[in-house]
Design a protein around this motif. Structure first.
Motif: not given
Length: 558
Positions: A388-397
């Motif tokens: 949808a156009g968002g940005q991931i800074l840190l994938p869930p871990m």
């Protein structure tokens, strides 16, 4: 005569009835009179309950180690010392342990009421009671007919009856109800319903033991009040027991007038108490002499969190298709258009997207707060957000220090920080918490807890910021954030707002004014499109965050 333990067979039967309400009635003929008109216009709730104790420090130790509670406050009153105890889950009403200092004789071991606790591990709860010096009358016993629910009974060092109920809704344990003995069950029911504004939830008859009314407040979040009259032939003293009920309401003066008009004793008209930071406090008694303390409270909660956006329609699309929310309302305010978004799980507060139309410049890209979503499937949530156009800074871990909970971070199309937390109890996702940046973390905590009544849940210190997590009855949590990683953050006058629903919006505004924060507009009836007829007021905190003051669904008529 000292109360004798209830026999075991009766307790087993009692457990069945309490769990299922099998013998309960809801306003059956002969049980309950119609409520008087206006009984709910100034609703009250049971903020705390007080019990007299023979030895204060021993009781504090028992309620701490035996019942999992924690001490929050100590107060010196005119004839007693009080210690306020909060349940492990920080839910329900508080318990106030009262040691009297006036040397008057009181029977602390003959209280004809009870204290009801819900516990996640009720067997361990019972073990803790014994280890701390309590007595078990009936160990937690499984009830096969009712899904194996566990119920037990015990007594504290002052002989108060404690009911233990196993509950999957408890994180650890909390006081779910408080019972007082009454000489006239029907008369007591009418007083607490018609005058104090409680509502009858259930009537129960325990043959050969006691009859009781379970009453609840229309204001959520407090423990229930149980009115008990014993029928087992044992002599009970219902008069002037060392017990008190602390009721909070938006307009304590009105409640005091209603008590006086009902011809019950009004001991002190509500007035500022210099010893308690000018808190409004009054006193009365019910027909049996149980002390009633009347306090002012506004019971605020976060019903909506607003963020300014550069392109309203684009933001709607992102939060709809990227985060699974849906539009449930649209408003036209004096300088902005607002779109109200609801989470996929319909839980938590609303997220309000604000498109300003007054031409004033605003910085939408440097909001120092965050938006926290609890999600069932972090992989799917991240993929949808990115698409949808968002940005991931840190994938869930997985976070080992959090028991393996998955946590990740991203940003929306206006650069707002989004925290993603994997939670199996989420069906899809919901807006769990809203963070605002604050220039002075301790001062902000004091304002939101002492002035607005939020409860401090947790303090967290990360490599990037420190934060206080605050909770209330209803809505999402409020997070106060101060960044410590050295970057320049603007905490002033960000395009953010908190929609606070209150038991008394006018009272909340008065508290804000008293705290020397800015009240922009006293609550009054709105004519804004989408808010017609609603009571709306405005204030700002010390960093200029806009506070919109609204009446809660169960709020009083200011």
């Amino acid at each position: 005569m000292k109360n004798r333990p209830i026999n075991t067979l009766a307790l087993v039967a009692l457990s069945f009835f309490l769990l299922t309400g099998w013998m309960s009635t809801d306003h059956l003929p002969g049980h309950g009179n119609p409520e008087t008109p206006g009984a709910r216009t100034n609703p009250a709730y049971l903020r705390a309950v007080g019990i007299g104790v023979s030895e204060l420090e021993s009781s504090v130790a028992f309620y701490t180690h035996g019942l999992g509670m924690k001490e929050t406050t100590r107060l010196i009153r005119n004839n007693r010392v009080e210690v306020v105890m909060q349940s492990a889950d920080a839910r329900g009403s508080d318990i106030v342990l009262m040691q009297y200092t006036d040397n008057k004789a009181r029977a602390f071991d003959q209280n004809p009421g009870k204290i009801v606790f819900y516990a996640k591990d009720v067997n361990q709860f019972a073990t803790n009671i014994v280890s701390a010096g309590g007595q078990i009358l009936l160990p937690p016993t499984a009830q096969p007919q009712f899904d194996g629910a566990l119920v037990g009974f015990a007594r504290d060092p002052d002989n108060n009856l404690i009911e233990m109920v196993g509950s999957n809704t408890a994180t650890e344990s909390f006081m779910s109800a408080f019972g007082i003995g009454v000489s006239d069950l029907q008369g007591a029911r009418d007083f607490y319903v018609q005058v104090m504004g409680l509502k009858e939830q259930r009537y129960i008859e325990i043959p050969g033991q006691y009859n009781e009314y379970i009453l609840e407040s229309v204001v959520p979040g407090s423990s229930a009040l149980v009115l008990m009259h014993w029928t087992n032939g044992i002599e009970r003293n219902y008069k002037n027991n060392p017990v008190k009920l602390e009721f909070a309401t938006g307009v304590p003066v009105d409640l005091a007038i209603a008590i006086k008009q009902s011809r019950h004793p009004l001991l002190q008209f509500p007035r500022p108490d210099k010893r308690r930071n000018k808190a409004i406090v009054g006193y009365a008694k019910d027909a049996d002499g149980t002390l009633i303390e009347i306090k002012r409270s506004h019971k605020n909660y976060l019903s909506g969190a607003g963020i300014g956006v550069t392109d309203l329609e684009a933001a709607i699309q992102f939060y709809t298709h990227g985060l699974g929310m849906k539009q449930v309302g649209r408003r036209l305010r004096h300088n902005r258009e607002e779109v109200v978004m609801e989470s996929a799980d319909a839980r938590g507060s609303h997220l309000v997207l604000m498109g300003f139309n007054d031409g004033k410049p605003r910085n939408y890209q440097q909001n120092p707060g965050k938006i926290v979503f609890y999600v069932n499937n972090t992989t799917t949530f991240v993929a949808t957000m990115v698409a949808a156009g968002g940005q991931i800074l840190l994938p869930p871990m997985p976070q080992p220090e959090l028991g393996g909970v998955e946590v990740g971070f991203g940003r929306d199309i206006d650069n707002n920080l989004i925290e993603i937390v994997g939670v199996p109890t989420a069906n899809h996702s919901y807006f769990a918490a809203f963070g605002i940046g604050v220039s002075d973390l301790e001062a902000a905590k004091t304002f939101y807890t002492e002035t607005l009544g939020f409860k401090l849940s947790q303090f967290l210190s990360t490599a990037s910021y420190d934060e206080y997590i605050l909770e209330s009855t209803g809505g999402s949590a409020l997070v106060l954030m101060h960044w410590t990683e050295g970057s320049d953050r603007n905490y002033r006058d960000n395009p953010v707002k908190l929609e606070l629903r209150s038991l008394s919006p006018l009272g909340a505004a008065a508290n804000i004014k008293q705290s020397r924060n800015h009240v922009i507009q006293l609550p009054h009836i709105s004519r804004d499109q989408g808010m017609e007829g609603a009571m709306v007021g405005y204030a700002k905190d010390s960093d200029g965050t806009l506070l919109e003051l609204l009446k809660a669904p169960w709020g009083n008529e200011d």
